[in-house]
Design an enzyme around this catalytic site. Sequence first.
Site, PDB file in Angstrom:
ATOM      1  N   LYS A  53       7.813  -6.771  14.761  1.00  0.00           N
ATOM      2  CA  LYS A  53       8.852  -7.643  15.322  1.00  0.00           C
ATOM      3  C   LYS A  53       8.574  -9.042  14.787  1.00  0.00           C
ATOM      4  CE  LYS A  53      10.314 -10.019  19.476  1.00  0.00           C
ATOM      5  NZ  LYS A  53      10.007 -10.287  20.894  1.00  0.00           N
ATOM      6  N   GLY A  71      11.673 -15.780  28.708  1.00  0.00           N
ATOM      7  CA  GLY A  71      11.041 -15.911  30.011  1.00  0.00           C
ATOM      8  C   GLY A  71      11.864 -16.610  31.065  1.00  0.00           C
ATOM      9  N   ALA A  93      14.730 -10.953  25.182  1.00  0.00           N
ATOM     10  CA  ALA A  93      14.458 -12.244  25.822  1.00  0.00           C
ATOM     11  C   ALA A  93      15.527 -12.675  26.817  1.00  0.00           C
ATOM     12  CB  ALA A  93      14.288 -13.357  24.780  1.00  0.00           C
ATOM     13  N   ASN A 144      10.220  -7.901  29.053  1.00  0.00           N
ATOM     14  CA  ASN A 144       8.798  -8.149  29.304  1.00  0.00           C
ATOM     15  C   ASN A 144       8.595  -8.904  30.623  1.00  0.00           C
ATOM     16  OD1 ASN A 144       6.019  -9.373  27.261  1.00  0.00           O
ATOM     17  ND2 ASN A 144       6.052  -8.792  29.369  1.00  0.00           N
ATOM     18  N   THR A 145       8.974 -10.184  30.623  1.00  0.00           N
ATOM     19  CA  THR A 145       8.648 -11.039  31.765  1.00  0.00           C
ATOM     20  C   THR A 145       9.189 -10.509  33.084  1.00  0.00           C
ATOM     21  OG1 THR A 145       8.613 -12.981  30.330  1.00  0.00           O
ATOM     22  CG2 THR A 145       8.854 -13.372  32.678  1.00  0.00           C
TER      23      THR A 145
END
Length: 258
Positions: free
Chosen positions: A97, A158, A184, A206-207
């Site tokens: 990535k 995030g 994201a 992710n976050t």
Amino acid sequence: MEDILKIADRSFNNRLFVGTGKFPDKRIIGDIIRACGCQVVTVALRRVDEKSADENILDYIPSDCTIMINTSGARNADEAIRIARLGKAMGCGNWIKIEVIPDNKYLLPDNIETLKATKALASEGFVPLAYMNPDLITARALVEAGAAAVMPLGSTIGSGRGFKTREMVRIMINEIDVPVIVDAGLGSPADAALCMESGCDAVLVNTAIAIANDPVMEAEAFALAVKAGRRHYVLNSTMASPGPAAQASSPLTGFLRD
């Protein structure tokens, strides 16, 4: 219903990709991956420590997952290329990535440097997935340079602000021949469902999972949302848009006044 996602020479039946940063305890990462059925996992190379018995994050990722090293920390194409080569030399494979971020305030990707890195790494046999600001012209150039997929941001990294770039991403979906994976900014399973309903091929989260009260349950919730959104898209993508006019669900004539 068979619904396979193909990227380069690999096929997947799960369209939720998971990142591995920000988890307070890496030992739960395996539980998270198994709970959501994730088949592609991103790992920042700086978290890979083959010499440590306790801190090597790869030990917590099931062996049947595709590991995609990300070039987190790279500020230009040269640094991204160096990280990719180092990851491959460490045995992390050739899926990469490409993440080039020179901006420390908003953490926005540099499309120009990302394009340079994509072209160089594709020529070396890497499978580049390019994290980018959503822009059709750049996306076309990335595909021509050898990107196996493009990864437009949904909103800033995030932030949890959701799918703010929807209109630009939909244009890319309509015009780009490689998978479009939103990466994201997704803050809730509803955001992931909206991405999939809009025609995205996958999402990377992710976050939102890492900071959840129960990351394992949250990962499962995201997986369900991705499946629901994708199912809706597949079932309705061939139907004509109803347009802006109202559509009555019951007959408007033949009752009280007629």
